[in-house]
Design a protein around this motif. Structure first.
Motif, PDB file in Angstrom:
ATOM      1  N   LEU A  40       0.833  -1.205   0.000  1.00  0.00           N
ATOM      2  CA  LEU A  40       0.000   0.000   0.000  1.00  0.00           C
ATOM      3  C   LEU A  40       0.867   1.254   0.000  1.00  0.00           C
ATOM      4  CD1 LEU A  40      -2.773   1.432   0.339  1.00  0.00           C
ATOM      5  CD2 LEU A  40      -2.484   1.148   2.803  1.00  0.00           C
ATOM      6  N   HIS A  41       1.890   1.271   0.848  1.00  0.00           N
ATOM      7  CA  HIS A  41       2.785   2.427   0.920  1.00  0.00           C
ATOM      8  C   HIS A  41       3.467   2.665  -0.429  1.00  0.00           C
ATOM      9  CE1 HIS A  41       5.608   5.297   2.670  1.00  0.00           C
ATOM     10  NE2 HIS A  41       6.576   4.646   2.040  1.00  0.00           N
ATOM     11  N   ARG A  42       3.883   1.592  -1.083  1.00  0.00           N
ATOM     12  CA  ARG A  42       4.567   1.731  -2.381  1.00  0.00           C
ATOM     13  C   ARG A  42       3.583   2.243  -3.441  1.00  0.00           C
ATOM     14  NH1 ARG A  42       8.801  -0.656  -5.384  1.00  0.00           N
ATOM     15  NH2 ARG A  42       8.929   0.639  -7.287  1.00  0.00           N
ATOM     16  N   VAL A  43       2.355   1.752  -3.414  1.00  0.00           N
ATOM     17  CA  VAL A  43       1.349   2.206  -4.379  1.00  0.00           C
ATOM     18  C   VAL A  43       1.107   3.704  -4.220  1.00  0.00           C
ATOM     19  CG1 VAL A  43      -1.082   2.068  -5.037  1.00  0.00           C
ATOM     20  CG2 VAL A  43       0.207  -0.026  -4.604  1.00  0.00           C
ATOM     21  N   LEU A  44       0.971   4.170  -2.981  1.00  0.00           N
ATOM     22  CA  LEU A  44       0.734   5.589  -2.735  1.00  0.00           C
ATOM     23  C   LEU A  44       1.901   6.434  -3.236  1.00  0.00           C
ATOM     24  CD1 LEU A  44      -0.821   5.400   0.843  1.00  0.00           C
ATOM     25  CD2 LEU A  44      -1.981   6.176  -1.235  1.00  0.00           C
ATOM     26  N   GLN A  45       3.112   5.950  -3.049  1.00  0.00           N
ATOM     27  CA  GLN A  45       4.294   6.676  -3.527  1.00  0.00           C
ATOM     28  C   GLN A  45       4.301   6.738  -5.042  1.00  0.00           C
ATOM     29  OE1 GLN A  45       6.757   8.390  -1.715  1.00  0.00           O
ATOM     30  NE2 GLN A  45       7.065   9.132  -3.798  1.00  0.00           N
ATOM     31  N   VAL A 125      -6.766   6.454 -11.376  1.00  0.00           N
ATOM     32  CA  VAL A 125      -6.589   6.862  -9.983  1.00  0.00           C
ATOM     33  C   VAL A 125      -7.597   7.969  -9.684  1.00  0.00           C
ATOM     34  CG1 VAL A 125      -5.050   7.836  -8.254  1.00  0.00           C
ATOM     35  CG2 VAL A 125      -4.135   6.295 -10.001  1.00  0.00           C
ATOM     36  N   ASN A 126      -8.534   7.694  -8.796  1.00  0.00           N
ATOM     37  CA  ASN A 126      -9.488   8.699  -8.332  1.00  0.00           C
ATOM     38  C   ASN A 126      -9.030   9.235  -6.979  1.00  0.00           C
ATOM     39  OD1 ASN A 126     -11.268   8.641 -10.488  1.00  0.00           O
ATOM     40  ND2 ASN A 126     -12.551   7.053  -9.594  1.00  0.00           N
ATOM     41  N   HIS A 127      -9.018  10.549  -6.843  1.00  0.00           N
ATOM     42  CA  HIS A 127      -8.571  11.176  -5.603  1.00  0.00           C
ATOM     43  C   HIS A 127      -9.636  12.175  -5.166  1.00  0.00           C
ATOM     44  CE1 HIS A 127      -4.825  12.824  -3.298  1.00  0.00           C
ATOM     45  NE2 HIS A 127      -5.923  12.908  -2.565  1.00  0.00           N
ATOM     46  N   TYR A 128     -10.481  11.732  -4.234  1.00  0.00           N
ATOM     47  CA  TYR A 128     -11.559  12.582  -3.725  1.00  0.00           C
ATOM     48  C   TYR A 128     -11.105  13.286  -2.461  1.00  0.00           C
ATOM     49  CZ  TYR A 128     -14.522   9.665  -6.747  1.00  0.00           C
ATOM     50  OH  TYR A 128     -15.067   9.005  -7.814  1.00  0.00           O
ATOM     51  N   VAL A 129     -11.328  14.607  -2.410  1.00  0.00           N
ATOM     52  CA  VAL A 129     -11.032  15.369  -1.203  1.00  0.00           C
ATOM     53  C   VAL A 129     -11.894  16.630  -1.223  1.00  0.00           C
ATOM     54  CG1 VAL A 129      -9.078  16.589  -2.277  1.00  0.00           C
ATOM     55  CG2 VAL A 129      -9.182  16.368   0.219  1.00  0.00           C
ATOM     56  N   ASN A 130     -12.454  16.970  -0.078  1.00  0.00           N
ATOM     57  CA  ASN A 130     -13.283  18.168   0.032  1.00  0.00           C
ATOM     58  C   ASN A 130     -12.423  19.359   0.431  1.00  0.00           C
ATOM     59  OD1 ASN A 130     -15.630  16.861  -0.606  1.00  0.00           O
ATOM     60  ND2 ASN A 130     -16.382  16.677   1.488  1.00  0.00           N
ATOM     61  N   THR A 131     -12.241  20.276  -0.504  1.00  0.00           N
ATOM     62  CA  THR A 131     -11.600  21.554  -0.225  1.00  0.00           C
ATOM     63  C   THR A 131     -12.431  22.631  -0.908  1.00  0.00           C
ATOM     64  OG1 THR A 131     -10.196  21.536  -2.202  1.00  0.00           O
ATOM     65  CG2 THR A 131      -9.322  20.463  -0.224  1.00  0.00           C
ATOM     66  N   VAL A 132     -12.096  23.881  -0.656  1.00  0.00           N
ATOM     67  CA  VAL A 132     -12.844  24.985  -1.255  1.00  0.00           C
ATOM     68  C   VAL A 132     -12.837  24.891  -2.778  1.00  0.00           C
ATOM     69  CG1 VAL A 132     -12.941  27.493  -1.537  1.00  0.00           C
ATOM     70  CG2 VAL A 132     -12.393  26.506   0.699  1.00  0.00           C
ATOM     71  N   ASN A 133     -11.709  24.481  -3.339  1.00  0.00           N
ATOM     72  CA  ASN A 133     -11.577  24.444  -4.788  1.00  0.00           C
ATOM     73  C   ASN A 133     -11.518  23.024  -5.343  1.00  0.00           C
ATOM     74  OD1 ASN A 133     -11.451  27.324  -5.199  1.00  0.00           O
ATOM     75  ND2 ASN A 133      -9.392  27.250  -4.315  1.00  0.00           N
ATOM     76  N   SER A 134     -12.041  22.068  -4.601  1.00  0.00           N
ATOM     77  CA  SER A 134     -12.079  20.706  -5.093  1.00  0.00           C
ATOM     78  C   SER A 134     -13.063  20.602  -6.253  1.00  0.00           C
ATOM     79  CB  SER A 134     -12.496  19.741  -3.977  1.00  0.00           C
ATOM     80  OG  SER A 134     -12.639  18.428  -4.491  1.00  0.00           O
ATOM     81  N   ASP A 166      -7.206   4.281   1.100  1.00  0.00           N
ATOM     82  CA  ASP A 166      -7.438   4.965   2.372  1.00  0.00           C
ATOM     83  C   ASP A 166      -8.579   4.283   3.115  1.00  0.00           C
ATOM     84  OD1 ASP A 166      -5.760   7.577   2.228  1.00  0.00           O
ATOM     85  OD2 ASP A 166      -6.779   7.491   0.292  1.00  0.00           O
ATOM     86  N   ASN A 167      -8.552   4.376   4.437  1.00  0.00           N
ATOM     87  CA  ASN A 167      -9.699   3.923   5.213  1.00  0.00           C
ATOM     88  C   ASN A 167     -10.897   4.810   4.871  1.00  0.00           C
ATOM     89  OD1 ASN A 167      -8.222   1.940   6.625  1.00  0.00           O
ATOM     90  ND2 ASN A 167      -7.554   3.444   8.135  1.00  0.00           N
ATOM     91  N   CYS A 168     -12.032   4.182   4.672  1.00  0.00           N
ATOM     92  CA  CYS A 168     -13.228   4.956   4.347  1.00  0.00           C
ATOM     93  C   CYS A 168     -14.450   4.265   4.952  1.00  0.00           C
ATOM     94  CB  CYS A 168     -13.391   5.108   2.840  1.00  0.00           C
ATOM     95  SG  CYS A 168     -14.810   6.124   2.354  1.00  0.00           S
ATOM     96  N   PRO A 169     -14.763   4.557   6.204  1.00  0.00           N
ATOM     97  CA  PRO A 169     -15.980   3.988   6.794  1.00  0.00           C
ATOM     98  C   PRO A 169     -17.213   4.497   6.062  1.00  0.00           C
ATOM     99  CG  PRO A 169     -15.075   5.719   8.200  1.00  0.00           C
ATOM    100  CD  PRO A 169     -14.060   5.467   7.128  1.00  0.00           C
TER     101      PRO A 169
END
Length: 293
Positions: A40-45, A125-134, A166-169
């Protein structure tokens, strides 16, 4: 909404009868601990390295598929959807050679399947994150079938395989599916919901309690969406690698491939009057200008 159909399995060298029956009935399956923490660590890198390469080389489209840009929690430029990511990483490409993927292909039986590393949108690769400009924090209801129609072929079964980083409950949003809709007729497949526009929860939908390293598999004909996180900033971060397992004629893409029409559908949005507008996601130039301003 939680449901009794949300059951967690473990993937061995072969699929069990119970796993096959579960998938055939509901159209999805969830495997715990597909990869270990070291992998997992290698994939993230590797994912980070691919992003840095694409940004540094001003690449905003891969094999005809547009990249989606936004801002990270620190205000830096972020690619929120990367298509054909394994094209830029030997490690990610090698990951697809894991023999357990050959086991998963059996879920397409009686059709013969293959990993579509160079087809559809490749390894995404999907990268979801909530920010003002997401620009990418949720995804409306859809199936993956219309892309076949837009490409001039008949609808064939395919598998969308998600490796969660990532953990995602359940409470943090993420993948939602409508169990059993992979067997619906053509009319329901095309018109049950408004593609990408409708983000509303469905009383029959099923969510997941995801741990980093888990694998989910769903039939491409299954109605599914991505629920926006209830949190903001770092707590909302969800990264998922999606791998298509496809059937039918081999249809690879390359740098000369045209942008498919179905990617424009994902940009349809409603205005306050309820009408539909074409709304293009901000490109990296627009995001960078907003950051400077």
């Amino acid at each position: 909404m939680r449901a009794s159909t949300n059951k967690v399995f473990y993937l061995g060298e072969n699929l069990s009868r119970e796993q096959l029956d579960f998938f055939n009935q509901y159209g999805f399956i969830h495997f715990r601990n597909f990869i270990d923490k070291e992998t997992l660590h290698r994939v993230l890198q590797e994912v980070n390295d691919v992003q840095e390469y694409l940004i540094s080389n001003n690449i905003d489209k891969v094999n005809g598929i547009p990249l989606k840009f936004g801002q990270d929690t620190d205000g830096k430029l972020l690619i929120q959807r990367i298509a054909f990511a394994s094209q830029y990483s030997r490690f990610l490409s090698g990951l697809l050679k894991d023999p357990r993927f050959s086991t998963i292909i059996k879920l397409l039986s009686p059709f013969k399947g293959r990993i579509g590393e160079f087809e559809k949108d490749g390894l995404v690769v999907n990268h979801y994150v909530n920010t003002v400009n997401s620009a990418y924090n949720r995804l409306g209801w859809h199936t993956d079938s219309p892309r076949d129609l837009f490409l001039g072929s008949r609808i064939l079964p395919m598998l969308n395989v998600g490796l969660h980083l990532d953990n995602c409950p359940f409470e943090n949003g993420g993948l939602r599916v409508l169990p059993g809709t992979h067997t619906q007729n053509l009319f329901r497949l095309l018109f049950r919901k408004k593609y990408f526009i409708d983000n509303r929860p469905d009383k029959n939908e099923v969510g997941f309690d995801i741990q980093a390293g888990d694998l989910t598999v769903h039939d491409g004909r299954l109605w599914h969406r991505v629920q926006q996180s209830a949190f903001e900033g770092e707590a909302s971060r969800r990264r998922v690698i999606y791998i298509p397992i496809v059937t039918g004629a081999y249809q690879p893409k390359d740098a000369n491939s045209a942008t498919p029409f179905y990617h424009k559908l994902a940009k349809l949005k409603k205005n306050p009057n309820g009408r539909i507008n074409w709304s293009l996601s901000e490109g990296k130039t627009a995001v960078a200008q907003k950051k400077i301003a």
